[in-house]
Write an enzyme that holds these catalytic residues in place. Sequence first.
Site, mmCIF file in Angstrom:
data_model
loop_
_atom_site.group_PDB
_atom_site.id
_atom_site.type_symbol
_atom_site.label_atom_id
_atom_site.label_comp_id
_atom_site.label_asym_id
_atom_site.label_seq_id
_atom_site.Cartn_x
_atom_site.Cartn_y
_atom_site.Cartn_z
ATOM 1 N N ASP A 27 155.074 28.874 -39.355
ATOM 2 C CA ASP A 27 155.065 27.536 -38.758
ATOM 3 C C ASP A 27 154.465 26.594 -39.790
ATOM 4 O O ASP A 27 153.310 26.765 -40.200
ATOM 5 C CB ASP A 27 154.197 27.585 -37.490
ATOM 6 C CG ASP A 27 154.619 26.570 -36.464
ATOM 7 O OD1 ASP A 27 154.967 25.446 -36.866
ATOM 8 O OD2 ASP A 27 154.577 26.894 -35.261
ATOM 9 N N ASP B 47 157.235 22.011 -38.059
ATOM 10 C CA ASP B 47 156.542 21.378 -36.936
ATOM 11 C C ASP B 47 156.734 19.863 -36.935
ATOM 12 O O ASP B 47 156.671 19.216 -37.990
ATOM 13 C CB ASP B 47 155.044 21.692 -37.044
ATOM 14 C CG ASP B 47 154.249 21.109 -35.897
ATOM 15 O OD1 ASP B 47 154.453 21.556 -34.765
ATOM 16 O OD2 ASP B 47 153.437 20.188 -36.136
ATOM 17 N N GLU C 137 161.515 21.216 -35.424
ATOM 18 C CA GLU C 137 161.192 20.760 -34.069
ATOM 19 C C GLU C 137 161.473 19.257 -34.035
ATOM 20 O O GLU C 137 160.806 18.498 -34.715
ATOM 21 C CB GLU C 137 159.714 21.027 -33.771
ATOM 22 C CG GLU C 137 159.345 20.657 -32.351
ATOM 23 C CD GLU C 137 157.862 20.364 -32.163
ATOM 24 O OE1 GLU C 137 157.381 20.548 -31.051
ATOM 25 O OE2 GLU C 137 157.189 19.927 -33.119
ATOM 26 N N HIS D 35 155.038 27.859 -26.873
ATOM 27 C CA HIS D 35 153.585 27.726 -26.663
ATOM 28 C C HIS D 35 153.185 26.320 -26.221
ATOM 29 O O HIS D 35 152.011 26.080 -25.972
ATOM 30 C CB HIS D 35 152.877 28.083 -27.970
ATOM 31 C CG HIS D 35 153.189 27.093 -29.047
ATOM 32 N ND1 HIS D 35 154.448 26.977 -29.601
ATOM 33 C CD2 HIS D 35 152.433 26.128 -29.623
ATOM 34 C CE1 HIS D 35 154.441 25.984 -30.463
ATOM 35 N NE2 HIS D 35 153.239 25.456 -30.517
ATOM 36 N N ASP D 36 154.116 25.381 -26.168
ATOM 37 C CA ASP D 36 153.805 24.010 -25.757
ATOM 38 C C ASP D 36 154.175 23.730 -24.305
ATOM 39 O O ASP D 36 154.101 22.582 -23.851
ATOM 40 C CB ASP D 36 154.560 23.008 -26.641
ATOM 41 C CG ASP D 36 153.974 22.932 -28.030
ATOM 42 O OD1 ASP D 36 152.776 23.225 -28.191
ATOM 43 O OD2 ASP D 36 154.713 22.568 -28.962
HETATM 44 C C1 NOJ Z 1 154.192 20.728 -32.076
HETATM 45 C C2 NOJ Z 1 153.468 22.015 -31.879
HETATM 46 O O1 NOJ Z 1 154.347 22.963 -31.339
HETATM 47 C C3 NOJ Z 1 152.286 21.703 -30.991
HETATM 48 O O2 NOJ Z 1 151.652 22.863 -30.533
HETATM 49 C C4 NOJ Z 1 151.357 20.787 -31.724
HETATM 50 O O3 NOJ Z 1 150.340 20.355 -30.856
HETATM 51 C C5 NOJ Z 1 152.085 19.554 -32.269
HETATM 52 N N1 NOJ Z 1 153.368 19.852 -32.820
HETATM 53 C C6 NOJ Z 1 151.268 18.905 -33.343
HETATM 54 O O4 NOJ Z 1 151.304 19.675 -34.512
#
Ligand code: NOJ
Length: 569
Positions: free
Chosen positions: A100, A206, A264, A341-342
């Site tokens: 990541d 990310d 992402e 995980h978000d």
């Molecule tokens: C996306 C990540 O998946 C998340 O967990 C993070 O808080 C934000 N980007 C900031 O890096």
Amino acid sequence: MNNNKNWWRDSIGYIIYPESFKDSNGDGIGDIQGIISKLDYLHDLGVNLLWICPLFDSPMDDNGYDVSDYYRINPRFGTNEDFKTLLEEAHRRDIRILIDFVLNHTSDEHPWFQMALRNENSKERGYYFFRKGKRDENGELLPPNNWKGFFATSAWKQVEGSDDFYLHIFSEKMPDVNWGNPELRERYYEIARFYLDMGVDGFRLDALAHLAKDLSFSDSDKEADASGLVLDTDKFSNRPELFAYLAEFKEKVFSHYDCLTVGEVGGEISPQNSLLFSDREKGSINMVFNFDTVWDNGAYGSIDKTDEEIRTNLIELKQNFKKWYDVCHEHADMPLYWCNHDHPRVLSQYGDVRFRNESAKMLLTTLLFMYGTPFIYNGDEIGMSNVRWEKPEDFYGDVGNKNSVKYWRRQGYSEEEIVRFLNRSSRINARTPFQWENAPYAGFSNVEPFERVNDNYKEGVNALDEMNDPWSIINFSQYAIYKRRLPEIKEIIDKGSWDILDIRHPDVFAYMHEYNGQRLIVVSNFRPYNVFFSFYYRIHDVILHNYDNVLLDDHVFTLRPFECFLLKV
Ligand code: NOJ
Ligand code: CA
């Protein structure tokens, strides 16, 4: 190892959140040796591509997305040597690894930022966005503009003892870096080469959508929240310069390696515009994660809703999958995922804990057999679900939730309303320790873990009990993944046409692939009750099914709660 060109089209991905996966050294925190100890488990499950959330040195304000040294493994997780061992051991088992890579910001403890703070004339100062604050009519110092960040605060933080502010669209401990600065870009290219040369197979990139900002830094004129701030993602998402940065990244780095890049890009992008990233010819990366299929139960932003009002809008969910497929599949590779995980656990989101076994299998089947590279979130294969948390402080392991709690309290929401909302929407739900067995702390660790374990590990929701039950979710998952990887099935999915059957059906997600006269159909009931579905095909083979008999009468299926089929017709 599968060395085919575009090997990711043959991959089944699996997302590991390292902190909560497996603790090997008894400190209550997951680590790299813990992941290594579970590679056989992953291999047996049938996955062959891991996306591992950040492992790099970090003060862990945002759980590793705040990197303070990209070249050093976070000692919580192990050493650089452990990481190399992980790569070797994974590759030995034909498992590839994506790391990541956080490009939008560093930690405020990163030496670049520390230097930028100390010395206004340093080159590192230009790596970040520093701007003067504004004075209001009373002479009070305000941030340079009204932008709000993703974590419920102003996107600006004042530098102590000065009227300068720095930009942070996430936590205040994560200053945004300035991709307009060529030297900064080179620093990131060096890091990428370092890991690719070491043998990593690619990156999950990310927050990729946000690398370019509106450099006028003008106020947003969209509607402000109660504190006068505006979360206007147009100011820092998918802006034209971003695509120039990525083209350079590709030219200077990615194109020299056999690597996979998955960006992402979040909720603001249309399928059409996503091709600016991932078009097979003209794009700079291989695929993008969008968010359109994640929140179709309305949980996002639902603080004013009761639990009864939260319900999967299945028509919208199907339309979202379709609109991405229709625009993209001819031009781009695509990832498939339910949640990561978000997000809260998919089983609690679109499934139902009362039908844990049925709904987990249904969700896996529905996702796995669509066109694209599936990514399973760790724990979904054993039916892990959301936790019942009790008080707002239970969510403080997430800096975003912590800020939001303060914000809602100021807005007058009750503690019950806040907890009700976060129970259904918080990403903490997906970050509890992995449930390995019915043993203290679910076998994740031999000491009390950093985060509460979901008690349901005692009721069979754990990997060992699951493996011992022939009808379990994990055994079904293993079989389903095996089927998904069979060349004859893959060919139909990759080369055939795909369409949703009866897209207006409010309860059933059914789709069909067709290739060379062969037809593969998935039929999934998304409800906890019986529903009916008309079906005019002759069934040649039931490849997967989560019940043990079929209720099909005169072209009408009676589908029981969360019943699903994979059929050859
Ligand atoms: C996306 C990540 O998946 C998340 O967990 C993070 O808080 C934000 N980007 C900031 O890096
Ligand atoms: Ca540990």
